[in-house]
Design a protein around this motif. Structure first.
Motif, PDB file in Angstrom:
ATOM      1  N   SER A 139       0.822  -1.212   0.000  1.00  0.00           N
ATOM      2  CA  SER A 139       0.000   0.000   0.000  1.00  0.00           C
ATOM      3  C   SER A 139       0.860   1.267   0.000  1.00  0.00           C
ATOM      4  O   SER A 139       0.489   2.282  -0.592  1.00  0.00           O
ATOM      5  CB  SER A 139      -0.933   0.009   1.223  1.00  0.00           C
ATOM      6  OG  SER A 139      -0.165   0.012   2.420  1.00  0.00           O
ATOM      7  N   HIS A 140       2.009   1.217   0.688  1.00  0.00           N
ATOM      8  CA  HIS A 140       2.900   2.371   0.796  1.00  0.00           C
ATOM      9  C   HIS A 140       4.332   1.927   0.511  1.00  0.00           C
ATOM     10  O   HIS A 140       4.764   0.868   0.998  1.00  0.00           O
ATOM     11  CB  HIS A 140       2.846   2.989   2.192  1.00  0.00           C
ATOM     12  CG  HIS A 140       1.509   3.563   2.551  1.00  0.00           C
ATOM     13  ND1 HIS A 140       0.434   2.759   2.884  1.00  0.00           N
ATOM     14  CD2 HIS A 140       1.069   4.851   2.637  1.00  0.00           C
ATOM     15  CE1 HIS A 140      -0.615   3.524   3.157  1.00  0.00           C
ATOM     16  NE2 HIS A 140      -0.252   4.796   3.012  1.00  0.00           N
ATOM     17  N   SER A 160      10.196  14.267   0.501  1.00  0.00           N
ATOM     18  CA  SER A 160       9.977  13.767  -0.859  1.00  0.00           C
ATOM     19  C   SER A 160      11.005  14.347  -1.813  1.00  0.00           C
ATOM     20  O   SER A 160      11.528  15.440  -1.599  1.00  0.00           O
ATOM     21  CB  SER A 160       8.561  14.109  -1.351  1.00  0.00           C
ATOM     22  OG  SER A 160       8.391  15.515  -1.412  1.00  0.00           O
ATOM     23  N   SER A 282       3.013  10.610  -3.776  1.00  0.00           N
ATOM     24  CA  SER A 282       1.757  10.558  -3.032  1.00  0.00           C
ATOM     25  C   SER A 282       1.785  11.569  -1.893  1.00  0.00           C
ATOM     26  O   SER A 282       2.727  11.588  -1.090  1.00  0.00           O
ATOM     27  CB  SER A 282       1.543   9.150  -2.470  1.00  0.00           C
ATOM     28  OG  SER A 282       0.662   9.158  -1.374  1.00  0.00           O
ATOM     29  N   LYS A 283       0.762  12.406  -1.822  1.00  0.00           N
ATOM     30  CA  LYS A 283       0.682  13.377  -0.734  1.00  0.00           C
ATOM     31  C   LYS A 283       0.580  12.674   0.615  1.00  0.00           C
ATOM     32  O   LYS A 283       1.159  13.131   1.612  1.00  0.00           O
ATOM     33  CB  LYS A 283      -0.524  14.301  -0.946  1.00  0.00           C
ATOM     34  CG  LYS A 283      -0.500  15.546  -0.073  1.00  0.00           C
ATOM     35  CD  LYS A 283       0.687  16.440  -0.439  1.00  0.00           C
ATOM     36  CE  LYS A 283       0.767  17.657   0.453  1.00  0.00           C
ATOM     37  NZ  LYS A 283       1.987  18.463   0.186  1.00  0.00           N
ATOM     38  N   GLU A 284      -0.122  11.559   0.650  1.00  0.00           N
ATOM     39  CA  GLU A 284      -0.258  10.817   1.903  1.00  0.00           C
ATOM     40  C   GLU A 284       1.085  10.261   2.350  1.00  0.00           C
ATOM     41  O   GLU A 284       1.468  10.395   3.529  1.00  0.00           O
ATOM     42  CB  GLU A 284      -1.265   9.680   1.745  1.00  0.00           C
ATOM     43  CG  GLU A 284      -1.447   8.853   3.018  1.00  0.00           C
ATOM     44  CD  GLU A 284      -2.412   7.698   2.846  1.00  0.00           C
ATOM     45  OE1 GLU A 284      -2.198   6.659   3.485  1.00  0.00           O
ATOM     46  OE2 GLU A 284      -3.390   7.853   2.075  1.00  0.00           O
ATOM     47  N   ALA A 285       1.821   9.636   1.438  1.00  0.00           N
ATOM     48  CA  ALA A 285       3.131   9.079   1.787  1.00  0.00           C
ATOM     49  C   ALA A 285       4.101  10.196   2.170  1.00  0.00           C
ATOM     50  O   ALA A 285       4.915  10.036   3.088  1.00  0.00           O
ATOM     51  CB  ALA A 285       3.678   8.261   0.617  1.00  0.00           C
ATOM     52  N   GLU A 286       4.030  11.320   1.472  1.00  0.00           N
ATOM     53  CA  GLU A 286       4.876  12.467   1.793  1.00  0.00           C
ATOM     54  C   GLU A 286       4.595  12.971   3.210  1.00  0.00           C
ATOM     55  O   GLU A 286       5.526  13.296   3.965  1.00  0.00           O
ATOM     56  CB  GLU A 286       4.637  13.575   0.771  1.00  0.00           C
ATOM     57  CG  GLU A 286       5.525  14.799   0.945  1.00  0.00           C
ATOM     58  CD  GLU A 286       5.175  15.883  -0.078  1.00  0.00           C
ATOM     59  OE1 GLU A 286       6.037  16.237  -0.876  1.00  0.00           O
ATOM     60  OE2 GLU A 286       4.013  16.356  -0.047  1.00  0.00           O
ATOM     61  N   THR A 318       5.228   3.375  -9.033  1.00  0.00           N
ATOM     62  CA  THR A 318       3.922   4.036  -9.027  1.00  0.00           C
ATOM     63  C   THR A 318       3.315   4.113 -10.424  1.00  0.00           C
ATOM     64  O   THR A 318       2.089   4.124 -10.555  1.00  0.00           O
ATOM     65  CB  THR A 318       4.048   5.454  -8.438  1.00  0.00           C
ATOM     66  OG1 THR A 318       5.130   6.141  -9.083  1.00  0.00           O
ATOM     67  CG2 THR A 318       4.314   5.404  -6.957  1.00  0.00           C
ATOM     68  N   ASP A 323      -2.201   2.959  -7.692  1.00  0.00           N
ATOM     69  CA  ASP A 323      -2.786   2.998  -6.348  1.00  0.00           C
ATOM     70  C   ASP A 323      -1.713   3.018  -5.250  1.00  0.00           C
ATOM     71  O   ASP A 323      -2.034   3.248  -4.077  1.00  0.00           O
ATOM     72  CB  ASP A 323      -3.700   1.793  -6.134  1.00  0.00           C
ATOM     73  CG  ASP A 323      -4.931   1.847  -7.030  1.00  0.00           C
ATOM     74  OD1 ASP A 323      -5.387   2.964  -7.341  1.00  0.00           O
ATOM     75  OD2 ASP A 323      -5.422   0.770  -7.428  1.00  0.00           O
ATOM     76  N   LYS A 325       1.008   4.284  -2.850  1.00  0.00           N
ATOM     77  CA  LYS A 325       1.333   5.581  -2.242  1.00  0.00           C
ATOM     78  C   LYS A 325       2.828   5.582  -1.934  1.00  0.00           C
ATOM     79  O   LYS A 325       3.284   4.832  -1.071  1.00  0.00           O
ATOM     80  CB  LYS A 325       0.499   5.801  -0.988  1.00  0.00           C
ATOM     81  CG  LYS A 325      -1.012   5.778  -1.234  1.00  0.00           C
ATOM     82  CD  LYS A 325      -1.778   5.879   0.056  1.00  0.00           C
ATOM     83  CE  LYS A 325      -3.288   5.862  -0.191  1.00  0.00           C
ATOM     84  NZ  LYS A 325      -3.755   4.558  -0.733  1.00  0.00           N
ATOM     85  N   SER A 327       6.791   7.743  -1.669  1.00  0.00           N
ATOM     86  CA  SER A 327       7.603   8.950  -1.559  1.00  0.00           C
ATOM     87  C   SER A 327       9.035   8.539  -1.253  1.00  0.00           C
ATOM     88  O   SER A 327       9.279   7.552  -0.550  1.00  0.00           O
ATOM     89  CB  SER A 327       7.075   9.867  -0.451  1.00  0.00           C
ATOM     90  OG  SER A 327       7.756  11.109  -0.462  1.00  0.00           O
TER      91      SER A 327
END
Length: 365
Positions: A139-140, A160, A282-286, A318, A323, A325, A327
């Motif tokens: 997922s990440h 990042s 990914s903003k979430e991973a960042e 990626t 999908d 996530k 960084s």
């Protein structure tokens, strides 16, 4: 900080640094990583057809992954051609192994996967790992890389790295030789090279975009200076910050090559290779990476995202799985004179820091 772990990470780095191996030939590196994992009691797998290692700890259906590239560059150092870790992949292997040290005894609710990937410098080692299940159920995904001083000062860490896209062209001009006294009887390949150089310098895209194209190899002529060479080989390095801009640049270069064939009455053959996509961060991973940096070092160490024209095949992960996530964390390391310089050096004190931040990001994910 764990002093024992810090020393171990440095020892690993020194071993990898002294034994550089180029792309797809990371045999000792693979064996060394496998041996370390066995000593740590960590489950791993290697592959019969390519170098590389994938290790896992923890339990669960969801997977959080970290990736390290293993290969060195082949370059001239003090007059000798040799493998050389001037991109810092020896440091990255050590930091990812360090992240494993810092997480292996923690209570985990998900699996943590550690991907040791070959051939990043060829731009396609990640594809080999993807084909072998490296990002299945992931997922990440987090990466880590040392940054030169002009991007990050020592002690600063970025959540990042926004790499650009890159692709390379190798071509051959096929004209006809002529005597130096009778140039009209041949087709001078060097005239075409000069025309090509002028052409690629006159390609204009939007000034709001970052891009470049430049000749990086020319081979023509022999020992006899009275022979006009009809053939020449050449290479072009093409880069852009965005993948779609790279595509436009590639199309313009091909149009120009076809026009030069007609203009000079020669044949030109070419092929594109080693495409590396630009970053899809990914903003979430960042954000997770940012929180990890602050948790380990405090907010004063946190730096802004790094935007660089360099490229990295990390971003194929990626591209192939939108999908995912992902960084890549950037670590300021007093790295001089620059990445890929044959005498590149950095402050090794950052190895433990990078390992701890990467471990924290994986656990937070």
């Amino acid at each position: 900080m764990n002093v024992v772990y810090e020393k171990q990470i440095l020892d690993w780095f020194l071993d990898f640094h002294r034994n550089p191996e180029v792309s797809w030939k990371e045999f000792r590196t693979t064996q060394t990583i496998a041996g370390i994992l066995e000593e740590l009691g960590v489950t791993y797998r290697t592959f019969p057809d390519v170098t590389g290692v994938i290790a896992e700890i923890g339990e669960g259906d969801e997977v959080i992954a970290a990736r390290a590239e293993m290969d060195a560059l082949w370059q001239e150092v003090d007059g000798v051609w040799q493998g050389n870790h001037s991109c810092g992949h020896d440091a990255i292997i050590s930091m990812v192994l360090g992240a494993l040290l810092y997480t292996k005894d923690r209570t985990l609710t998900k699996k943590l996967r550690f991907i040791f990937q070959p051939a990043e410098e060829k731009g396609n080692g990640s594809l080999a790992m993807i084909e072998r299940g490296a990002i299945d159920k992931v997922s990440h995904l987090f990466g880590v890389h040392l940054r030169p001083v002009e991007e990050l000062p020592l002690g600063k860490v970025s959540p990042s790295i926004h790499h650009g896209a890159a692709i390379f062209l190798e071509g051959k001009i096929i004209g006809s030789d002529a005597h130096g006294a009778r140039p009209h009887q041949g087709n001078n390949a060097l005239d075409v090279i000069v025309g090509l150089h002028q052409f690629i310098k006159s390609i204009y895209l939007s000034p709001f975009e970052s891009y470049s194209a430049k000749l990086t190899k020319v081979i023509a002529g022999g020992e006899s200076l009275n022979i006009i060479p009809g053939t020449a080989e050449f290479g072009i390095d093409v880069r852009a910050q965005k993948n779609e801009v790279l595509g436009s640049l590639k199309d313009k270069i091909e149009h120009g090559l076809n026009s030069l064939k007609t203009l000079y009455g020669v044949d030109i053959e070419w092929k594109w290779s080693d495409f590396t996509p630009g970053a899809e961060v990914s903003k979430e991973a960042e954000t997770i990476a940012q929180d990890a940096i602050v948790a380990i070092t405090g907010r004063e160490v946190l730096a802004s995202p790094v935007i660089t024209s360099g490229s990295d095949d990390f971003h194929f992960y990626t591209i192939k799985n939108p999908d995912l996530k992902a960084s890549m964390i950037g670590v300021g390391a007093d790295l001089l004179p620059g990445l890929h310089h044959p005498k590149m050096t950095f402050n090794t004190s950052v190895l433990d820091l990078g390992a701890r931040i990467l471990a924290e990001a994986m656990v937070k994910a």
